[in-house]
Design a protein around this motif. Structure first.
Motif, PDB file in Angstrom:
ATOM      1  N   PRO A 157       0.845  -1.206   0.000  1.00 14.04           N
ATOM      2  CA  PRO A 157       0.000   0.000   0.000  1.00 14.04           C
ATOM      3  C   PRO A 157       0.875   1.248   0.000  1.00 14.04           C
ATOM      4  CG  PRO A 157       0.101  -0.935   2.200  1.00 14.04           C
ATOM      5  CD  PRO A 157       0.831  -1.889   1.301  1.00 14.04           C
ATOM      6  N   ASN A 170     -10.098   2.963   1.579  1.00 18.66           N
ATOM      7  CA  ASN A 170      -8.718   2.937   1.108  1.00 18.66           C
ATOM      8  C   ASN A 170      -7.718   3.243   2.216  1.00 18.66           C
ATOM      9  OD1 ASN A 170      -9.535   5.601   1.338  1.00 18.66           O
ATOM     10  ND2 ASN A 170      -8.244   6.309  -0.366  1.00 18.66           N
ATOM     11  N   LYS A 171      -8.223   3.387   3.446  1.00 22.27           N
ATOM     12  CA  LYS A 171      -7.337   3.742   4.564  1.00 22.27           C
ATOM     13  C   LYS A 171      -7.375   2.739   5.712  1.00 22.27           C
ATOM     14  CE  LYS A 171      -7.776   8.722   3.652  1.00 22.27           C
ATOM     15  NZ  LYS A 171      -8.809   8.599   2.581  1.00 22.27           N
TER      16      LYS A 171
END
Length: 365
Positions: A157, A170-171
């Motif tokens: 990532p 996405n976190k």
């Protein structure tokens, strides 16, 4: 073949039908939990009781095959489970219970991984000082292939930065597991006081405490059991490895907050500073007690980088996350409160950690 998480989901849908069956009022399912010979993993098995126990003394001593848990030879394998704490069972519900146990050999002596007995004895000696503990347990979620959960299968990532206390698909990865675990702890009676996403993606933290004496470590071991058990339902693996991903990624610790009555009273900062001086003289002793392999696991984590101190040197400071021991900013301003020992590894035994802290700071050993 179905993916592992699909298998878990399907099984739970079917299981719900059976868990809904009426259970006889005079029967209790008691799941006995213990620490195995690794000193960092838990085991469990379940039995039926004919009445609801009011205290651990009402529960029978049980046994298991210690040769299968790294605790005995096959020629003399029975290890005995002595109940020491009862919790509500968030999986089987009703009157069913979880039973935290100490482990003993056939000769009545504690196994090598039973650090609770000596911890409880030390806490009793220091009870007039009312030592309080709060432990921040960091951990990492993995897929069943042991790859970090939610990470790209053929890469990494983005760099650390947006993940700590992050919000968004996405976190953060695995929030369902985190929140299910939180509710399970509250239901069970564990003194969990918070949770948050950590700096490395797929890494999380929950906090237990403040609790006095041996209670914090009891609750932490049960919280760990619940974490593994909840993740199992989701088909996800939990690791307490202090450096699960080499390189420019944060490791995982078990920062331990500590105070006595004197530290919590007015001008307690004086007692806190005295305690830090004592800790500075026992650095090696504490490092050996802060992971199951006497510092070898922490060598990978305590490098002086990624919000850690060096394993080789003792340091202390106000609001400094690169120190061995940190005085929170609020404590420095109010001149009372607690200190935070940032050295324990994520796979530490909280009994060993809390015991050595009391021996050093309360009993002057």
């Amino acid at each position: 073949m179905a993916a592992p998480n699909q298998i878990a989901y399907t099984n739970k849908r079917v299981l719900d039908r059976y868990l809904a069956l009426e259970q006889p009022a005079d029967k209790v399912m008691a799941t006995y939990i213990w620490i195995d010979g690794t000193g960092e993993n838990v085991r469990a098995k379940t039995r039926t009781l004919d009445s609801i126990p009011k205290s651990p003394k009402d529960l029978p001593i049980w046994n298991y095959d210690g040769s299968s848990t790294y605790q005995a030879d096959g020629s003399n394998s029975d290890i005995y489970l002595h109940p020491c704490a009862i919790y509500r069972d968030p999986f089987l519900l009703g009157n069913n219970i979880l039973v935290l146990c100490e482990t003993y050999r056939h000769n009545g002596k504690p196994t090598e991984s039973n650090h609770r007995k000596s911890c409880a004895e030390v806490m009793d000696r220091a009870k007039d000082q009312h030592p309080w503990f709060g432990l921040e347990q960091e951990y990492t979620l993995l897929d069943q292939d042991l790859h970090p959960f939610g990470w790209p299968k053929n890469g990494f990532p983005g760099p650390q930065g947006p993940y700590y206390c992050g919000v968004g698909a996405n976190k953060v990865f695995g929030r369902d597991i985190v929140e299910a675990h939180y509710k399970a702890c509250l239901y069970a009676g564990v003194m969990i006081c918070g949770t948050n996403a950590e700096v490395m993606p797929a890494q999380w933290e929950f906090q237990v405490g403040p609790a006095e004496g041996v209670k914090m470590a009891d609750d932490m071991w049960v919280a760990r059991y619940l974490l593994h058990r909840v993740a199992e339902d989701f088909g996800v693996v939990v690791t307490l490895d202090p450096k699960p991903v080499p390189g420019n990624w944060n490791g995982a610790g078990a920062h331990t907050n500590f105070s006595t009555t004197a530290m919590r009273e007015e001008n307690g900062i004086i007692e806190i500073e005295k305690a830090i001086t004592k800790l500075s003289k026992q650095h090696i002793r504490h490092i050996k007690a802060y992971d199951p392999h006497e510092g070898k696991d922490n060598e990978r984590r305590l490098t002086g980088h990624h919000e850690t101190s060096s394993i080789h040197d003792f340091s202390a400071g106000v609001a400094n996350r690169g120190c061995s021991v940190r005085i929170p900013r609020q404590v420095a301003e109010e001149k009372k409160g607690y200190l935070e020992d940032r050295r324990p590894s994520s796979n530490c035994d909280p009994y060993s950690v809390s015991e050595v802290l009391v021996r050093t700071m309360c009993l002057d050993e």
